[in-house]
Design a protein around this motif. Structure first.
Motif, PDB file in Angstrom:
ATOM      1  N   THR A 293     -46.096  12.484 -16.881  1.00 47.15           N
ATOM      2  CA  THR A 293     -46.057  11.535 -15.852  1.00 47.15           C
ATOM      3  C   THR A 293     -45.216  10.177 -16.556  1.00 47.15           C
ATOM      4  O   THR A 293     -44.269   9.635 -16.026  1.00 47.15           O
TER       5      THR A 293
ATOM      6  N   GLU B 133     -45.760  11.161  -8.645  1.00 44.24           N
ATOM      7  CA  GLU B 133     -47.125  11.965  -8.648  1.00 44.24           C
ATOM      8  C   GLU B 133     -47.619  11.618  -7.460  1.00 44.24           C
ATOM      9  O   GLU B 133     -47.729  10.471  -7.168  1.00 44.24           O
TER      10      GLU B 133
ATOM     11  N   ASP C 281     -42.635  15.092 -10.032  1.00 46.17           N
ATOM     12  CA  ASP C 281     -43.871  15.234 -10.501  1.00 46.17           C
ATOM     13  C   ASP C 281     -44.852  15.982  -9.999  1.00 46.17           C
ATOM     14  O   ASP C 281     -45.391  15.773  -8.983  1.00 46.17           O
ATOM     15  N   GLU C 282     -45.014  17.157 -10.759  1.00 44.88           N
ATOM     16  CA  GLU C 282     -46.192  17.967  -9.940  1.00 44.88           C
ATOM     17  C   GLU C 282     -46.024  18.437  -8.487  1.00 44.88           C
ATOM     18  O   GLU C 282     -47.162  18.028  -7.678  1.00 44.88           O
TER      19      GLU C 282
HETATM   20 MG   LIG Z   1     -49.296  13.115 -14.405  1.00 46.46          MG
END
Ligand SMILES: [Mg+2]
Ligand SMILES: Nc1ncnc2c1ncn2[C@@H]1O[C@H](COP(=O)(O)OP(=O)(O)OP(=O)(O)O)[C@@H](O)[C@H]1O
Lengths: 235, 299, 401
Positions: free
Chosen positions: A41, A83, A157-158
């Motif tokens: 991140t 995120e 992000d993810e």
């Molecule tokens: Mg992260």
């Protein structure tokens, strides 16, 4: 194309990134993998200007992004889906998209139509508050909001976090298609390494802030040691 | 019903409305700043007071009413923007009491400077609207050309603010910056500019309010002209919910009307006590305000 | 500086006390004065001896605080004997103010919230003191003061109950509304409060006879001067500070600081946030009321317009400049207040301003407001905080060397 070179970032005494270097090619998906706290991140936040690095550089097509404010980096065509997705719950779906389209040079209604076509669910719920959407729908909204600005770089992000396996694989497919059709530079941060590696061209493995592997995705996927020790892929 | 009582009630409603829109405007200006920067601006009365002195007193000899209003507005915008850039900017992310203390200090300095320069003598502001009540069937009702001017101006300002926030690109960015500053930056919104703009807008509303108050034939302009009104405005904002512009306006108008009845039927000394009572009871019943939908707590 | 630590050597202490008594007896004209002076000196020496005893702060913190209080009060009382009536009056006003400041310091230090209405709470105490004294002239001063304190606490509870349950600026806004409303409220009940004109006390509080007869030479100081009232104020101030120092150090005090610094953590360890915040606010209102009641006592009258919003802002400025959230800050603020009028009139004459002019009359507000901003921006812990930082800095430097 994004070129990261010798990047170090710290939070006080904690050094989140140490001397990280890699390249993310245009039209390719570069996966950034690693366990919790690896610095993934932080890497994305540094690229998009939210965090100042202690040293090193980030280049976007030969242009340094150092000391450029996040809003200006966004205006240079870097879309960042943060995120947790960063959907504004108090806004309706359409308001979220309109916010995303703020700096786009394209026509707003054309942009909206394009996104509603890509994600029909959003079109159906355009007047609803985003807080009411499901996790998957929110992820779609976050992606659509980034895409409506016609970015050349997409930082994810993810995106699979909290999604059902079926939804995840659909999402990964659409990321893959997008990258190919729009010739995007995609940096895909994932903990879920196997899914990410399946669609990626290149992969960077971070561990405790350092790059431990940086290679073609298929090679990373084939490396037993990497899989076992850093990617948590034990069969 | 007794015709005398009826006309009394009508008068109270009209008089209360005139005061209430002023409280509503003050509350609205407080909410604008609270929502965008999380600061309760205790100098919200004093900053536009300075702008009003500069526009309506300094330039009173050269220009007539409307050019002076325009000058005040421009000065008000400048004071709002300048204060945010030079003073308030250093207070973001600090403990909660820091901005409170600094803005109280600013209030005192501004009031002191105004009194030093223009003295505490009330300054009448000559304006085109008569303060004499209209007649209805030979009897005066509590509505004059001036109070009509107040109410209409307030309504126009409130509508403009609503339109700006709800229907324009700028409004969308202002709201987004307040709700999610980081995400907004990632989408290219110049959040720092939006914060300044929030103060500028709020001071615009504040300056119009102060001009309305000071143009009143019976009040005039003094350095502390907004102190009491600020208190009522804060009460309205807190009752309506500091996050809710609509709530601020509605509760401002309601409080204005209720207090008019209190002053008429009980005793004007009870007005402030009842206002405090309303605040206490409403905070007990609905801590986040009567008009706030979510109970989001700013931490 | 080791010679200063004489508390570690009982012989030195005893010898010093003996020497002091001898000096006192030789230098004073009458036996009674001699006894008084030697008692004062002995108490001071014993207090300092206790304070400088090795490890006392760690092993008996309450005793150390008591010794510090007793010594300070003793020295201050002794000093009032020599001061002029004007100095004593200023001292008394400043000491009462420091009680008010202490309450506000505690509120902020303990809960992270702030009150803009402590001037009005002072007014509550001041009025209760005068009203009670007018109806029950025979009540002892201590009881009347206590009644005023309870009254202030009650009004604090009434206002604080809803506001302290909320985060954010609600308490500040509400107390501001109360401060702005206070004079109006006083006028609403003018049959009790005397309206803007205020109330006189039925008689100046006299010193008890046994005390007056004790001093043969200086009786007039007691009966006509302000020394007696100053002495009462100093003793009450000492008690208030002692109580607060213990509260700061107690479990409750620590729990409250936890709230200020991290309310989520506080909630996790089971501290009830609303209750702790309400208590802090009540304590602060009660202290303000005590200060106001003392002002009534010192002035022998109460004038409600004194307790305006401007006073509340002055109170805020004083504690911010002194050091908000600290105990010494309250003392520093009180001292500043005692002399601020002198300083400001000095500035007026030095700069050649017309003392009757607009600017000179606004100087007080402009200076205090400006200091408020500057302090908060550059030294948020005020003078006390800055001094403490320097001190810690020096100590760590010497420790490193
Ligand atoms: Mg992260
Ligand atoms: N704001 C911050 N303040 C202090 N330390 C931080 C901050 N943000 C991140 N860190 C630290 O930096 C390191 C990297 O964090 P980062 O969030 O980048 O990890 P991550 O790889 O994204 O982890 P995850 O998979 O859990 O999201 C961690 O040790 C974290 O504790």
């Amino acid at each position: 194309m994004i070129v990261v070179e010798g990047l170090s970032v710290s939070f006080g005494a904690v050094q989140a990134l140490r001397d990280v270097s890699f390249e993310a090619q245009t039209g390719k998906i570069t996966a950034v993998l690693g366990s919790n706290g690896a610095g993934k991140t932080t890497l994305l936040r540094t690229i998009s200007g939210l965090k100042e690095p202690a040293s090193g550089s980030v280049m976007l097509n030969e242009r340094s992004l150092l000391h450029v404010k996040p809003e200006n980096i966004a205006r240079l065509g870097v879309g960042h889906v943060p995120e947790g997705r960063g959907v504004i719950g108090e806004f309706t779906v359409e308001e979220n998209l309109r916010l995303g389209a703020m700096m786009a040079k394209v026509n707003l209604s054309a942009g909206l139509e394009e996104q509603y076509e890509r994600f029909p669910v959003l079109g159906e719920r355009r007047k609803q508050h985003a807080a009411k959407l499901s996790g998957g729908e929110r992820q779609m909204l976050a992606m659509a909001r980034a895409l409506i600005a016609q970015p050349s770089v997409l930082l994810l992000d993810e995106p699979s976090l909290g999604l059902a396996p079926l939804v995840t694989s659909q999402l990964m497919h659409s990321i893959h298609d997008l990258c190919a059709t729009k010739n995007l530079t995609v940096i895909l941060v994932e903990q879920n390494a196997s899914t990410a590696l399946r669609i990626s061209d290149h992969a960077v493995v971070l561990h405790l802030g350092s790059v431990v592997a940086n290679d073609v995705a298929s090679k990373i996927a084939a490396d037993e040691d990497l899989r076992r020790y850093y990617l948590g892929m034990v069969e | 019903m007794d015709p005398f009582l009826t006309s009394r009630i009508v008068s109270d409603i009209l008089g209360g409305l005139t005061n209430g829109v002023i409280y509503g405007l003050v509350a609205l200006s407080l909410v604008l700043i609270w929502r965008s920067t999380g600061i309760l601006n205790f100098a919200q009365g004093a900053m536009p007071m300075i702008a009003t002195y500069i526009g309506m007193v300094v330039f009173a000899h050269e220009f007539s009413y409307w050019p002076c209003v325009a000058i005040s507005l421009v000065v008000g915008f400048a004071i709002g923007g300048g204060t945010e850039r030079l003073l308030v900017r250093h207070l973001y992310g600090k403990p909660e009491i820091n901005p409170i203390v600094v803005m109280v200090g600013f209030l005192i300095v501004l009031e002191g400077v105004a009194a030093a320069v223009w003295s505490t003598e009330p300054r009448g502001i000559v304006n085109p609207f008569s303060p004499i009540d209209f007649q209805l069937g030979g009897k005066p009702i509590a509505m004059s050309a001036f109070s009509l001017y107040e109410v209409i101006t307030a309504m126009v300002v409130m509508t403009l603010v609503a339109v700006l926030f709800r229907y324009t690109k700028l409004g969308l960015q202002l709201r987004a910056s307040a709700l999610a500053p980081e995400v907004s930056r990632l989408l290219g919104v110049r959040v720092s500019r939006m914060l300044t703009l929030g103060w500028v807008l709020s001071m615009g509303v504040g300056t119009i309010t102060t001009i309305l108050v000071a143009s009143n034939f019976f009040t005039g302009l003094t350095p502390q002209v907004m102190d009491g009104i600020f208190a009522f405005g804060f009460i309205a904002a807190a009752v309506g919910g500091l996050d809710s512009p609509v709530g601020a306006i509605i509760s401002g108008i309601c409080i204005g009307i209720i207090l008019q009845f209190v002053g008429d039927f009980l005793n004007s000394n009870y007005i402030i006590l009842v206002a405090l009572g309303i605040l206490i009871v409403s905070l007990m019943v609905r801590p986040n305000g009567l008009f706030t939908k979510s109970s989001v707590r700013r931490v | 500086m080791d010679w200063l630590r004489f508390g570690r050597r009982p012989i030195i202490t005893t010898a010093l006390v003996a020497a002091a008594v001898v000096v006192a007896v030789v230098t004073t004209s009458t036996v009674r004065d001699g006894v008084a002076v030697s008692i004062a000196l002995a108490v001071a020496i014993a207090g300092v001896a206790t304070l400088t005893s090795k490890g006392i702060r760690a092993t008996h913190p309450a005793l150390a605080r008591a010794a510090l209080t007793v010594t300070a009060v003793d020295v201050a009382l002794f000093a009032t004997y020599f001061f002029s009536a004007t100095t004593n009056f200023n001292l008394a006003i400043g000491a009462a103010m420091s009680i008010v400041l202490l309450g506000l310091s505690f509120l902020t230090g303990a809960s992270g919230q702030i009150s803009l209405g402590n001037g009005a709470f002072m007014g509550v105490g001041a009025l209760i003191m005068a009203i009670w004294a007018n109806h029950h002239a025979t009540t002892p001063i201590a009881i009347t003061l206590l009644i005023a304190v309870v009254g202030g606490a009650f009004v604090g509870l009434l206002l604080g109950l809803p506001a302290t349950r909320l985060r954010g600026p609600y308490l500040a806004g509400m107390t501001l509304a109360f401060a702005v409303a206070f004079t109006g409220i006083v006028n609403t009940f003018s049959s009790w409060t005397g309206g803007d004109a205020g109330l006189q006390l039925p008689s100046a509080a006299p010193a008890p006879h046994w005390l007056v007869s004790f001093f043969s030479a200086q009786t007039s100081l007691f009966t006509t001067g302000t020394m007696w009232l100053t002495d009462i104020t100093i003793v009450v101030t000492g008690v208030a500070f002692f109580f607060m120092a213990n509260l700061f150090a107690s479990r409750t005090g620590r729990a409250m600081r936890l709230i200020r610094d991290n309310d989520v953590a506080a909630e996790l360890v089971g501290v009830s946030l609303p209750r702790a915040r309400v208590i802090a606010f009540i304590v602060s209102s009660a202290y303000a009321a005590l200060g106001g009641a003392l002002w009534t006592l010192i002035n022998n009258s109460v004038s409600p317009p004194t307790y305006s919003f401007a006073l509340s802002v002055t109170i805020l400025s004083l504690i911010v400049i002194g050091g908000i959230g600290t105990i010494p800050g309250a003392l520093i603020g009180g001292l500043i207040y005692a002399y601020s009028t002198n300083v400001i009139s000095w500035i007026t004459t030095q700069t050649g301003l017309n003392p009757q002019g607009n600017f000179a009359s606004q100087l007080n507000g402009i200076i205090f407001g400006g200091l408020l901003i500057v302090t908060m921006l550059f030294a948020p812990m005020g003078i006390a905080g800055a001094v403490r930082r320097l001190w810690v800095h020096r100590r760590t430097k010497t420790a490193l060397e």
